[in-house]
Design an enzyme around this catalytic site. Structure first.
Site, PDB file in Angstrom:
ATOM      1  CG  HIS A 135      -1.641  -1.282   1.375  1.00  0.00           C
ATOM      2  ND1 HIS A 135      -2.129  -1.736   2.559  1.00  0.00           N
ATOM      3  CD2 HIS A 135      -1.932  -2.221   0.458  1.00  0.00           C
ATOM      4  CE1 HIS A 135      -2.691  -2.906   2.367  1.00  0.00           C
ATOM      5  NE2 HIS A 135      -2.585  -3.225   1.109  1.00  0.00           N
ATOM      6  NE  ARG A 188      -4.165  -0.266  -9.538  1.00  0.00           N
ATOM      7  CZ  ARG A 188      -3.210   0.082 -10.393  1.00  0.00           C
ATOM      8  NH1 ARG A 188      -2.846   1.338 -10.514  1.00  0.00           N
ATOM      9  NH2 ARG A 188      -2.616  -0.846 -11.127  1.00  0.00           N
ATOM     10  NE  ARG A 238      -9.228  -2.128  -9.877  1.00  0.00           N
ATOM     11  CZ  ARG A 238      -7.963  -2.509  -9.859  1.00  0.00           C
ATOM     12  NH1 ARG A 238      -7.449  -3.176 -10.883  1.00  0.00           N
ATOM     13  NH2 ARG A 238      -7.192  -2.205  -8.851  1.00  0.00           N
ATOM     14  CD  GLU A 291      -7.451  -7.542 -13.368  1.00  0.00           C
ATOM     15  OE1 GLU A 291      -6.407  -7.058 -12.911  1.00  0.00           O
ATOM     16  OE2 GLU A 291      -8.541  -7.535 -12.753  1.00  0.00           O
ATOM     17  CG  ASN A 343       0.051  -4.495 -13.519  1.00  0.00           C
ATOM     18  OD1 ASN A 343       0.790  -4.233 -14.473  1.00  0.00           O
ATOM     19  ND2 ASN A 343      -0.518  -3.554 -12.781  1.00  0.00           N
ATOM     20  CG  ASP A 344      -3.763  -9.275 -11.389  1.00  0.00           C
ATOM     21  OD1 ASP A 344      -3.006  -9.924 -10.656  1.00  0.00           O
ATOM     22  OD2 ASP A 344      -4.485  -8.357 -10.980  1.00  0.00           O
ATOM     23  NE  ARG A 375       0.492  -7.298  -9.560  1.00  0.00           N
ATOM     24  CZ  ARG A 375      -0.607  -6.568  -9.745  1.00  0.00           C
ATOM     25  NH1 ARG A 375      -1.695  -7.108 -10.267  1.00  0.00           N
ATOM     26  NH2 ARG A 375      -0.614  -5.304  -9.425  1.00  0.00           N
ATOM     27  CB  CYS A 405      -5.473  -0.095 -17.438  1.00  0.00           C
ATOM     28  SG  CYS A 405      -6.252  -1.486 -16.630  1.00  0.00           S
TER      29      CYS A 405
END
Ligand code: PEP
Ligand code: MG
Length: 747
Positions: free
Chosen positions: A364, A471, A507, A606, A629-630, A640, A677
């Site tokens: 985070h 996000r 999202r 994803e 990314n996923d 990742r 994205c």
């Protein structure tokens, strides 16, 4: 431990203290210490080896070995028995050193005549500073009592080394904490920064490791522990009925604070001559050393708790606190073991850079640092022990490198780099209001990723066409309790206001995996990235999803709204999620709220499965966005978050690129708008390749928009597409070399 040894150990410490207090400095002091240890231990040899640099140990003083070898004999970590002690941080105790595996004969020291060998690490808070060795001719193993006595001495030596007690005129040792240090970590947010160290939690400095009167120290320790217990109990009372996780941590604190074993070990160390604070720190060091070794996450957490508690105790004992009275420099670079997102937000944009000893790319704190565009280096081992408040420091977030107290040549080179980056930023600013139109006339929409209100000013400054990915989980992650619908409605409304009519793709909550809410029960999942996360949670426990959807609708209030569901793996998940929107609309209508002007609903692709969903799914969605990314981690089965594998496979690998191309083709067939994205959208070469294979919308962090636009405006993506296909037809593993060659020729 026998009475006799307790007294011996105290005597030895008493003499050590005299040595510390004596006029002698540096080398003379070290010589005096080795002499008195050898005497007290009744051994022929006592030697002190200290780290010269990260990997080299140097014999710095000896009683009994050839004095000529001092400052001449050096060894690498892992080399010989001394090197073994240093590497493992463990004691080596042997009656016959020459027959030990790994023994290395150092002719210059004349040590071959000594058989018994006892080596201990000189360690401070888990950091190895050197090795203390005693040797004797007689073949015998050292007894537990002797080892304990020497451990206490090693602890004091560590404190003395830390305080620079062995530095002095003529001493060959150079001042620790004055030398330049280069630390290599990982990059979590790019950018270069220069500034001065601001320690998030300044270390407590112990100036009196040795004490005269154990009774006084017992009393001091008991008083401090009592204060600690009262404090923990008060915190527990305050937290009663509240957050379960916090309670769990506090319960663990209470358990430690009342632990008889912990107390007993500290009292024993005091009996051996340590001061109360040195005894606390010795225990803390042991816990830290264990922390390095345990792999069990729960146990590590508990050791962290103990570490935290020891710090509190040290603050009580020394009167030193977080508030040291030091003033934050004007150009602070924050240094911490780790930091939470809320604490980081408190510092806000005044930080020039951040260096963490721990942390992870997806943590985070990293997300917040990215949102604030502050260069962040993670995994910078030892930074909290090396850095002092106010030290000059340069942070290279691109390479994950930290220059602490850099010398002039490094500083000059680094400033050149910063200047070059500033010049590039100026170039990007000059094309900010121009479209990302390629040489062959294709215009690519460049959107930005966001997650905090703090991101929104970047919408104007970066020239982004909109927010391609908002996000929403960050609003949940930075709080310690579930946000209310009304709060969220205000935040989302502010986001839409700040976007001035530009499209914002919200999202829905993507929690689970690495994003764990402090106030939700953690699910002990063996593989959380593939576990109960994102839309899976949203559909199984729809309360939060419904609340969020209503908040979004209220925020839009008559304006257009765009909602995207994360981690859709099969078409039914999308249909079910969409049904929640319909239900929420009905509810909002019944309650008399103004509905959004229209709602666009999309899904994130994803997991590879979704690329093979029926055409009907592609027609049903208003748009799709590839969460690279996923998607990449599942495509290559490469975590990742795992530093060992996350860079192992190239995004421009032919298989992956062909897969993306297949998604582009499917979307073209059904006229489904598609964007990309993931982080790769913000890497210029990758972005150009995505555009070349037909992706027309890219969403990235704001700082990447300039560099990506710049390359797109200089590239003929039709030609680039031919280069990519030729490489694929040739059988290249990755198209990168061919693409780089092409771009170089063209530049
Ligand atoms: C992705 O997976 O590419 C993505 C954009 O989502 P996140 O990084 O938040 O998982
Ligand atoms: Mg994702």
């Amino acid at each position: 431990m026998s009475e006799e040894f307790e007294t011996d150990s105290r005597q030895m410490l008493g003499q050590l203290r005299e040595a510390m207090a004596s006029e002698s400095a540096g080398q003379a002091r070290l010589d005096q210490i080795t002499h008195l240890i050898a005497n007290s231990m009744r051994t022929e040899v006592c030697s002190i080896y200290l780290f010269r640099d990260d990997v080299t140990l140097e014999l710095c003083a000896t009683e009994g070995l050839n004095p000529e070898a001092v400052h001449q004999t050096r060894m690498k970590v892992g080399e010989g028995l001394v090197g073994r002690v240093a590497r493992k941080g463990h004691i080596v105790n042997t009656a016959d050193a020459p027959s030990e595996p790994g023994f290395r004969f150092m002719a210059e020291t004349g040590e071959e005549i000594f058989h018994s060998f006892l080596g201990l690490p000189i360690q401070r808070l888990g950091e190895n500073l050197g090795v203390l060795v005693v040797q004797s001719k007689r073949t015998r193993e050292f007894k537990p009592d002797e080892i304990i006595a020497l451990e206490v001495v090693a602890m004091v030596l560590a404190e003395m080394t830390e305080l620079g007690a062995f530095l002095g005129e003529g001493a060959a040792l150079s001042a620790r904490h004055q030398q330049p240090v280069l630390l290599r970590g990982g990059s979590a947010q790019e950018g270069a920064a220069e500034g001065h160290v601001w320690l998030h939690e300044p270390r407590v400095v112990i100036t009196n490791p040795i004490a005269d009167d154990p009774d006084v120290e017992f009393e001091r320790l008991n008083e401090a522990v009592e204060q600690l217990r009262i404090g923990v109990d008060a915190m527990l009372d305050g937290a009663a009925g509240g957050d379960k996780d916090q309670l769990q941590v506090l319960e663990a604190y209470r358990m430690f604070a009342n632990s008889k074993g912990w107390m007993r070990r500290m009292e024993q160390d005091i009996t051996r001559g340590l001061s109360a604070e040195a005894a606390v720190e010795k225990e803390q060091s042991t816990a830290r050393a264990r922390m390095e070794q345990v792999t069990d996450a729960y146990l590590r957490e508990r050791l962290h708790d103990l570490d935290d508690l020891s710090n509190r105790l040290l603050r009580f004992l020394t009167g030193q606190g977080v508030e040291t009275g030091a003033e934050m420099p004007a150009d602070p670079i924050l240094i911490a073991r780790n930091i939470g997102p809320a604490e980081l937000l408190d510092y806000g944009r005044k930080l020039r850079g951040i260096v963490l000893e721990e942390g992870s790319v997806g943590s985070h704190a990293a997300i917040v640092a990215r949102a604030l565009a502050i260069p962040l280096v993670i995994h910078a081992k030892r930074i909290t022990t090396e850095a002092l408040n106010g030290d000059h420091v340069m942070v290279d977030g691109d390479q994950g490198i930290v220059h602490l107290r850099p010398d002039d040549s490094v500083a000059t080179a680094f400033r050149d780099k910063i200047a070059m980056q500033a010049a590039a930023q100026e170039r990007y600013a000059s094309i900010r209001d121009k479209p990302a139109t390629t040489v062959d006339g294709h215009t690519i929409a460049l959107h930005m990723n966001a997650g905090l209100m703090a991101d929104l000013p970047s919408l104007d400054s970066s020239g982004a066409d909109g927010v391609g990915l908002f996000r929403t989980e960050l609003q949940f992650l930075v709080r310690n309790k579930m946000p209310r619908r009304s709060e969220l409605a205000v935040i989302y409304g502010n986001v839409l206001d700040a976007a001035h009519g530009k499209r914002v793709v919200f999202r829905t909550l993507d929690i689970g995996s690495d994003k764990v809410l402090a106030y939700m029960k953690p699910n002990d999942e063996p593989n959380p990235a593939m576990g109960w996360r994102a839309i899976r949670v949203g559909l199984d426990k729809p309360g939060v999803l419904r609340m969020q959807l209503q908040a979004l609708m209220r925020a839009a209030a008559g304006r257009p709204l765009t909602i995207m569901f994360p981690f859709i793996a099969q078409s039914e998940e999308y249909t079910d999620a969409k049904a929640e929107i319909d239900k929420a609309l009905t509810r909002e209508r019944a309650l008399g709220h103004i509905l959004p002007e229209n709602i666009e609903i999309g899904a994130m692709l994803e997991t590879p499965s979704l690329a093979f969903a029926p055409d009907k799914f592609f027609r049903n969605v208003d748009f799709l966005s590839i969460g690279g990314n996923d998607l990449k981690q599942f495509f290559f089965a490469a975590d990742r978050e795992n530093e060992r594998v996350r860079r192992r496979y190239d995004t421009l690998n032919v298989s992956f690129l062909s897969f993306i191309e297949r998604i582009v083709d499917r979307c073209a067939k059904t006229a489904t708008p598609l964007s990309f994205c993931g982080e790769d959208a913000g890497r210029p070469i990758e972005a150009a390749c995505f555009a070349a294979i037909g992706v027309r919308t890219l969403s990235m962090r704001p700082a990447s928009i300039g560099p990506v636009k710049s390359i797109l405006r200089r590239t003929n993506i039709g030609e680039l597409r031919a280069v990519i296909h030729a490489a694929r037809d040739r059988g290249d593993q990755s198209v990168r070399p061919a693409v780089m060659d092409y771009l170089r020729q063209k530049s």
